[in-house]
Scaffold this active site. Structure first.
Site, PDB file in Angstrom:
ATOM      1  N   ARG A 283     -43.914  44.638 -78.310  1.00 43.28           N
ATOM      2  CA  ARG A 283     -45.185  44.733 -79.252  1.00 43.28           C
ATOM      3  C   ARG A 283     -44.836  44.564 -80.659  1.00 43.28           C
ATOM      4  NH1 ARG A 283     -48.264  49.003 -76.923  1.00 43.28           N
ATOM      5  NH2 ARG A 283     -49.199  49.607 -79.076  1.00 43.28           N
TER       6      ARG A 283
ATOM      7  N   GLU B 176     -59.199  48.200 -74.987  1.00 44.36           N
ATOM      8  CA  GLU B 176     -59.874  49.530 -74.663  1.00 44.36           C
ATOM      9  C   GLU B 176     -60.557  49.863 -75.776  1.00 44.36           C
ATOM     10  OE1 GLU B 176     -57.732  52.982 -73.391  1.00 44.36           O
ATOM     11  OE2 GLU B 176     -59.841  54.121 -72.972  1.00 44.36           O
TER      12      GLU B 176
ATOM     13  N   LYS C  34     -53.499  52.849 -81.887  1.00 49.52           N
ATOM     14  CA  LYS C  34     -54.786  53.497 -82.083  1.00 49.52           C
ATOM     15  C   LYS C  34     -55.069  55.187 -82.264  1.00 49.52           C
ATOM     16  CE  LYS C  34     -56.496  50.706 -79.096  1.00 49.52           C
ATOM     17  NZ  LYS C  34     -57.346  50.281 -77.884  1.00 49.52           N
TER      18      LYS C  34
HETATM   19  P1  ATP Z   1     -52.796  51.521 -78.721  1.00 46.82           P
HETATM   20  O1  ATP Z   1     -51.638  52.096 -78.554  1.00 46.82           O
HETATM   21  O2  ATP Z   1     -52.656  50.862 -80.172  1.00 46.82           O
HETATM   22  O3  ATP Z   1     -54.096  51.915 -78.353  1.00 46.82           O
HETATM   23  P2  ATP Z   1     -53.172  49.623 -76.633  1.00 46.82           P
HETATM   24  O4  ATP Z   1     -52.056  48.754 -75.951  1.00 46.82           O
HETATM   25  O5  ATP Z   1     -53.260  50.890 -75.680  1.00 46.82           O
HETATM   26  O6  ATP Z   1     -52.728  49.878 -78.244  1.00 46.82           O
HETATM   27  P3  ATP Z   1     -55.230  48.056 -75.970  1.00 46.82           P
HETATM   28  O7  ATP Z   1     -56.733  48.348 -76.318  1.00 46.82           O
HETATM   29  O8  ATP Z   1     -55.093  48.616 -74.577  1.00 46.82           O
HETATM   30  O9  ATP Z   1     -54.455  49.005 -76.997  1.00 46.82           O
HETATM   31  O10 ATP Z   1     -54.663  46.803 -75.951  1.00 46.82           O
HETATM   32  C1  ATP Z   1     -55.168  45.681 -75.997  1.00 46.82           C
HETATM   33  C2  ATP Z   1     -53.828  44.468 -75.881  1.00 46.82           C
HETATM   34  O11 ATP Z   1     -53.228  44.454 -76.972  1.00 46.82           O
HETATM   35  C3  ATP Z   1     -53.207  44.745 -74.757  1.00 46.82           C
HETATM   36  O12 ATP Z   1     -52.953  43.825 -74.001  1.00 46.82           O
HETATM   37  C4  ATP Z   1     -51.900  45.207 -75.567  1.00 46.82           C
HETATM   38  O13 ATP Z   1     -50.848  44.985 -74.857  1.00 46.82           O
HETATM   39  C5  ATP Z   1     -52.187  44.393 -76.746  1.00 46.82           C
HETATM   40  N1  ATP Z   1     -51.762  45.193 -77.863  1.00 46.82           N
HETATM   41  C6  ATP Z   1     -51.555  46.383 -78.346  1.00 46.82           C
HETATM   42  N2  ATP Z   1     -50.726  46.692 -79.362  1.00 46.82           N
HETATM   43  C7  ATP Z   1     -49.879  45.601 -79.611  1.00 46.82           C
HETATM   44  C8  ATP Z   1     -48.831  45.519 -80.616  1.00 46.82           C
HETATM   45  N3  ATP Z   1     -48.655  46.262 -81.274  1.00 46.82           N
HETATM   46  N4  ATP Z   1     -48.480  44.465 -80.523  1.00 46.82           N
HETATM   47  C9  ATP Z   1     -48.909  43.387 -79.590  1.00 46.82           C
HETATM   48  N5  ATP Z   1     -49.871  43.386 -78.689  1.00 46.82           N
HETATM   49  C10 ATP Z   1     -50.303  44.913 -78.806  1.00 46.82           C
HETATM   50 MG    MG Z   2     -54.678  52.104 -74.902  1.00 46.05          MG
END
Ligand code: ATP
Ligand code: MG
Length: 550
Positions: A259, A34, A269
């Protein structure tokens, strides 16, 4: 060193089985960030997993921006995400935006309404939450659940046309309010938001919810293996429901893995944005941040990040990786690549009283003793040099082998010097050391006359270049407090130390992002924002030694 195909993991096993059984001909994966922040090293894990799987099995990987929430998204983030994925060394096959599919998603929602599987609800977000039930109690049907298909079609069209305010109506899937899986209790699939979208502008005022949009995006793109993190495991039944009930031709499958978390840091983020907004760090690419751009600016290489991510494995259960493991991989990567150099971080002047006043000699030194191919460098030496303040003590303890009155040490690449005297200023600070050198002891001359216990580094006072060094400590003091909401209480107030010193004149052409091993101090990277000709700024990537064993 890097060998992605050597390691196995459960997702790779699934892919191999699917290819073998003919369930899929070619695998298609995607990395779906995102655009609401900069990527962090957790994302690097997902990026490596998706791209490397496709690379290994001759498949395809899309970079897809999951931009269904206009309030938090921005083109600045889109740009940085593209840059970071490319920098990590991956090339996407397709570049897509979820917002490109808004029209298609809308018509799939209309299809659900026509099948009696979706309805427009007037309940507020709070009312919906309160009637959702709990893990042990079923939820309650909305009073609007039985609206006719015609009424729902009309209301949904009017939602799109902008007749209602934010929150006044939503579209919900009609599934089962007593399902043991709360995600199946008539989840909201569209909401109203009169917000300008970074991609579609003001074309839309209704936006699909992530849980509804994501399976459609995967299906539209022909994704075969949709890899996400464990939190989405309970969403899988709804994911499958959407693909099936929306009558998508292609059926993607979702797989979850744990994760990546790292000690002494925040990762989400949301939290990283808070650090930026509250000015705990300078920017998203502050070298203390676990963002890809922060790690890059600190001096990490894509190779080191990829090796680290690979080493952490792909698991089904939660774990926290030790940040020292990440450090291990950058040392490994830079060991043979980084030129060696000397720098004095906290300078103390030394005058070599028996060295001729106007003489300068050039001393030979290897650029990297562990990689002879890198050749030799020359270092100037003359009557006045700088050493570290730490390398002199007026009254040393018994095990101290560096400089003190009457003691002799080796100057790296140069001569033995012996301390005869020192000068203090009015406040009693030691400001100058007076030594003599022994011309017989020149480095490389084969001198064996006597031994000294200490070797210290130095730079020539007349030729050295002034430099700033930025030394870092973890942002979060408590190892595991990283991703909890109260992480602000554990911020390390000393995460950055700035010191002024000198580097060898060989550094005069050092460019942003050049990396060096500075004798005794560690690996350093020339800062890409702050370093200018005449004002060199170095970020310490990592010190030389670690107690961490893989
Ligand atoms: P955040 O909480 O940091 O915003 P998110 O999962 O909401 O993380 P996205 O932009 O939706 O962030 O993530 C893009 C991809 O990266 C998704 O498939 C998510 O599962 C993966 N991802 C995010 N954080 C991690 C992590 N700490 N380890 C492995 N994969 C991750
Ligand atoms: Mg997110």
């Amino acid at each position: 060193m890097e060998n992605p195909s050597a390691s196995s993991n459960f997702i790779k096993n699934i892919v191999m089985e699917d290819l073998k059984s003919g369930k899929v001909d070619q695998i298609v994966t995607r990395f779906p960030p995102e655009p609401n922040g900069y990527l962090h090293i957790g994302h690097a894990k997902s990026i490596c997993l998706n791209f490397e799987l496709a690379d290994e099995f001759k498949g395809r990987t899309n970079l897809r921006f999951d931009d269904t929430n206009p309030l938090k998204e921005d083109t600045e983030y889109v740009k940085s995400i593209k840059e970071d994925v490319a920098w990590l060394g991956f090339e996407w096959d397709g570049l897509f935006f979820a917002s490109d599919y808004f029209e298609e998603m809308y018509s799939r929602a209309v299809l659900l309404i026509n099948k009696g599987l979706a309805f427009v609800d007037d309940l507020s977000a709070d009312e919906i939450r309160l009637t959702r039930g709990t893990l042990t109690q079923p939820g309650q049907n909305s009073p609007h659940r039985d609206r006719s298909i015609e009424e729902n079609l009309d209301l949904f069209a009017r939602m799109r046309a902008g007749e209602f305010k934010d929150g006044e109506k939503v579209l919900r899937a009609k599934i089962d309010m007593s399902s043991p899986n709360i995600n199946l209790r008539d989840p909201v699939i569209y909401r109203i938001s009169h917000t300008t979208h970074h991609n579609t502008g003001d074309k839309w005022c209704i936006y699909p919810m992530y849980a509804f949009a994501h399976p459609l995006e995967d299906a539209i793109e022909g994704v075969t293996h949709s890899i996400c993190t464990l939190e989405f495991e309970d969403q899988r039944p709804f994911y499958d429901w959407v693909v099936e009930q929306c009558e998508m031709e292609h059926r993607p499958r979702q797989y979850e893995f744990a994760r990546l978390n790292i000690t002494n840091t925040v990762m989400s983020k949301r939290f990283l944005k808070q650090l930026v907004d509250e000015k705990i760090v300078d920017a998203w690419d502050d070298p203390r941040m676990p963002t890809i751009s922060g790690l890059r600016r600190k001096g990490y290489t894509p190779e080191a990040i990829r090796s680290f991510v690979r080493e952490t494995g792909v698991a089904k259960s939660y774990s926290v990786a030790d940040e020292r493991m990440l450090e291990h991989f950058i040392r490994e990567d830079l060991k043979l690549k980084a030129p060696r150099t000397m720098a004095v971080l906290r300078p103390l002047k030394v005058v070599i009283t028996n060295y001729p006043e106007d003489q300068v000699e050039m001393l030979d030194a290897e650029i990297n003793p562990e990689n002879e191919e890198m050749g030799m460098r020359q270092i100037p030496f003359s009557r006045e040099i700088y050493i570290e303040q730490d390398d002199f003590m007026e009254n040393p303890p018994s095990k101290y082998h560096r400089l003190f009155p009457g003691n002799e040490v080796r100057l790296k690449h140069a001569y033995f010097i012996k301390c005869n005297d020192f000068i203090k200023d009015a406040e009693g600070n030691i400001v100058e050391i007076r030594c003599t050198y022994d011309p017989e002891t020149k480095s490389g001359s084969g001198f064996t006359g006597r031994k000294v216990k200490g070797t210290i580094h130095w730079v020539d006072a007349k030729h050295a270049l002034p430099a700033e060094f930025r030394l870092f400590e973890p942002l979060i003091l408590d190892e595991e407090k990283g991703d909890s909401d109260n992480f602000m209480e554990h911020i390390n107030p000393n995460s950055l130390e700035v010191v002024q010193g000198f580097v060898e004149p060989n550094m005069k052409d050092a460019k942003a992002q050049d990396k060096f091993q500075i004798f005794r101090h560690g690996y350093f990277n020339v800062d890409s924002r702050l370093s200018k000709p005449g004002h060199l700024v170095y970020n310490r990537i990592v010190s030389l030694k670690s107690s961490f064993a893989l």
